[in-house]
Design a protein around this motif. Structure first.
Motif, short mmCIF file in Angstrom:
data_model
loop_
_atom_site.label_atom_id
_atom_site.label_comp_id
_atom_site.label_asym_id
_atom_site.label_seq_id
_atom_site.Cartn_x
_atom_site.Cartn_y
_atom_site.Cartn_z
N TRP A 299 53.23 51.26 45.58
CA TRP A 299 52.54 50.19 44.87
C TRP A 299 51.06 50.51 44.70
CZ3 TRP A 299 55.55 48.05 49.27
CH2 TRP A 299 56.87 47.80 48.90
N GLY A 300 50.80 51.67 44.17
CA GLY A 300 49.43 52.10 43.95
C GLY A 300 48.82 51.50 42.70
N ALA A 301 47.50 51.71 42.58
CA ALA A 301 46.76 51.19 41.42
C ALA A 301 47.01 52.00 40.16
CB ALA A 301 45.27 51.17 41.74
N ALA A 302 47.21 53.32 40.32
CA ALA A 302 47.32 54.18 39.15
C ALA A 302 48.44 53.75 38.21
CB ALA A 302 47.50 55.63 39.58
N LYS A 303 49.55 53.29 38.78
CA LYS A 303 50.67 52.84 37.94
C LYS A 303 50.22 51.69 37.04
CE LYS A 303 54.58 54.06 40.94
NZ LYS A 303 55.71 53.51 41.74
N PHE A 304 49.48 50.75 37.62
CA PHE A 304 49.01 49.61 36.86
C PHE A 304 47.95 50.02 35.84
CE2 PHE A 304 50.71 45.99 39.46
CZ PHE A 304 51.12 45.22 38.39
N VAL A 305 47.06 50.93 36.22
CA VAL A 305 46.03 51.39 35.29
C VAL A 305 46.68 52.04 34.08
CG1 VAL A 305 44.13 53.01 34.95
CG2 VAL A 305 44.26 51.68 37.06
N LEU B 83 39.90 50.26 38.70
CA LEU B 83 39.21 51.53 38.94
C LEU B 83 37.84 51.36 39.57
CD1 LEU B 83 40.06 53.30 35.56
CD2 LEU B 83 40.84 54.05 37.82
N ASP B 84 37.23 50.18 39.43
CA ASP B 84 35.81 50.04 39.77
C ASP B 84 35.51 49.15 40.96
OD1 ASP B 84 33.63 51.29 37.82
OD2 ASP B 84 35.45 50.89 36.64
N GLY B 85 36.44 48.99 41.88
CA GLY B 85 36.10 48.26 43.09
C GLY B 85 35.00 48.99 43.85
N LYS B 86 34.21 48.26 44.63
CA LYS B 86 33.03 48.86 45.27
C LYS B 86 33.39 49.89 46.32
CE LYS B 86 32.35 45.29 48.85
NZ LYS B 86 33.51 44.43 48.52
N ASP B 87 34.60 49.79 46.91
CA ASP B 87 35.02 50.78 47.91
C ASP B 87 36.55 50.85 47.90
OD1 ASP B 87 35.92 48.51 49.36
OD2 ASP B 87 34.05 48.42 50.50
N ARG C 164 39.45 48.30 46.21
CA ARG C 164 40.35 48.78 45.16
C ARG C 164 41.81 48.61 45.59
NH1 ARG C 164 36.30 52.88 44.98
NH2 ARG C 164 37.64 54.36 46.10
N GLN C 165 42.12 48.89 46.84
CA GLN C 165 43.48 48.70 47.33
C GLN C 165 43.86 47.22 47.32
OE1 GLN C 165 43.16 50.63 51.15
NE2 GLN C 165 43.87 52.60 50.37
N HIS C 166 42.92 46.37 47.70
CA HIS C 166 43.18 44.94 47.70
C HIS C 166 43.46 44.44 46.28
CE1 HIS C 166 41.89 40.61 47.93
NE2 HIS C 166 42.70 40.67 48.96
N ARG C 167 42.71 44.93 45.31
CA ARG C 167 42.94 44.53 43.92
C ARG C 167 44.31 44.99 43.44
NH1 ARG C 167 37.06 45.56 40.85
NH2 ARG C 167 35.98 43.81 41.88
N ALA C 168 44.68 46.21 43.80
CA ALA C 168 45.99 46.73 43.39
C ALA C 168 47.12 45.89 43.98
CB ALA C 168 46.13 48.18 43.81
N LEU C 169 47.05 45.59 45.26
CA LEU C 169 48.11 44.80 45.89
C LEU C 169 48.12 43.37 45.38
CD1 LEU C 169 48.09 46.07 49.59
CD2 LEU C 169 49.55 46.76 47.68
N THR C 170 46.96 42.84 45.00
CA THR C 170 46.90 41.51 44.40
C THR C 170 47.72 41.46 43.11
OG1 THR C 170 44.73 40.96 45.33
CG2 THR C 170 45.37 39.82 43.31
N LEU C 171 47.59 42.50 42.28
CA LEU C 171 48.35 42.54 41.03
C LEU C 171 49.84 42.77 41.29
CD1 LEU C 171 46.16 44.40 38.39
CD2 LEU C 171 46.49 41.96 38.73
N SER D 13 43.03 35.96 38.63
CA SER D 13 42.58 35.14 37.50
C SER D 13 42.12 36.07 36.38
CB SER D 13 41.43 34.24 37.93
OG SER D 13 40.70 33.75 36.83
N ALA D 14 42.68 35.89 35.20
CA ALA D 14 42.29 36.73 34.06
C ALA D 14 40.81 36.59 33.76
CB ALA D 14 43.12 36.38 32.83
N GLY D 15 40.29 35.37 33.84
CA GLY D 15 38.87 35.17 33.58
C GLY D 15 37.99 35.90 34.57
N ASP D 16 38.36 35.87 35.84
CA ASP D 16 37.59 36.58 36.87
C ASP D 16 37.66 38.09 36.67
OD1 ASP D 16 36.94 34.16 37.98
OD2 ASP D 16 38.42 34.27 39.60
N ILE D 17 38.84 38.58 36.28
CA ILE D 17 39.00 40.01 36.04
C ILE D 17 38.12 40.44 34.87
CG2 ILE D 17 40.62 41.77 35.23
CD1 ILE D 17 42.77 40.41 36.93
#
Length: 258
Positions: A52-58, A105-109, A113-120, A170-174
């Motif tokens: 469940w990595g971020a790259a798949k979603f990107v 791609l642009d989380g501060k650390d 970035r991992q937290h954002r990926a798992l959130t999605l 939230s789409a607006g927050d993203i």
């Protein structure tokens, strides 16, 4: 709509976005972003996330954005049709797609970035579970799991990695965060997205804020007002889409370099 010297509708402000998306077009398909290189920071981010990595979603979001732009290109250039709703709807989809890629791609650390990926991923499985409930899906395979079971696995993985609780995205927050990362005005960019979403859902208020009245026909109850697209505001949305597209491509390439 703007009118060119030849009397035709002037949609030249859409050309930069159309051309940028066309650069990824092959004869019968779009070229996808490459898979993460083994020793890249993208791979390092995704390794603890298992499947469940971020790259798949990107990669998926970027491809979806290209397809939305392609659909608008054919509508405008090939069919020659610009109605008051479709351009907003298609660019809104593209903006959400490209902004999501930027956000991932642009989380501060690495932890963010991992937290954002798992959130999605958690939201993806929640939506899948909702669909399964609607269609009364029944698990049959020995290793098959429901969307809710996968959702719980994602939450457990986040706990195991010591990440914060996974919120509903939230789409607006993203959009806001991605605009900040890409060097856009976040308030103006999110406002443009709100207008596009209003048109996509057939709301009334966007006609008052992002359309130009061109005609008035008397009716029994008053007047029927004819609106056309406000080019200046549609151009703002198109430029944001282009900025997100280009930023994603640059950041992905940079972070995919071993």
């Amino acid at each position: 709509m703007r009118v060119s010297e030849k009397g035709a509708e002037d949609i030249s402000y859409l050309a930069p976005l159309f051309n940028a998306a066309a650069a990824y077009r092959a004869e019968d398909h779009f070229m996808l972003l490459p898979e993460p290189a083994a020793r890249s920071s993208l791979a390092a981010d995704d390794r603890p996330l298992k499947s469940w990595g971020a790259a798949k979603f990107v990669r998926s979001s970027f491809a979806a954005g290209l397809m939305h732009v392609e659909a608008l290109t054919k509508l405008v250039v090939v069919a020659g049709q610009i109605d008051p709703y479709s351009p907003w709807t298609l660019l809104r989809g593209a903006q959400e797609n490209f902004a999501t890629a930027v956000w991932l791609l642009d989380g501060k650390d690495r932890a963010e970035r991992q937290h954002r990926a798992l959130t999605l991923w958690a939201e993806d499985f929640r939506n899948r579970a909702q669909h399964e409930a609607d269609v009364k899906h029944v698990v049959t395979g020995p290793k098959e799991k429901t969307g809710w079971q996968r959702h719980e696995e994602i939450k457990q993985l986040a706990d195991d990695l010591g990440l914060p609780k996974l919120p509903r995205p939230s789409a607006g927050d993203i959009i806001f965060a991605a605009a900040s990362a890409a060097g856009l005005n976040p308030e103006r960019t999110r406002a443009s997205w709100r207008v596009a979403s209003g048109f996509a859902h057939g709301r009334i208020w966007p006609n008052l804020r992002a359309s130009e009245p061109r005609s008035a026909t008397p009716t029994a109850d008053g007047y029927l007002i004819g609106f056309v697209v406000d080019d200046a505001q549609l151009e703002t949305l198109a430029k944001a889409c282009l900025k997100f597209l280009e930023h994603t491509a640059r950041r992905y390439e940079a972070r995919n370099t071993p």
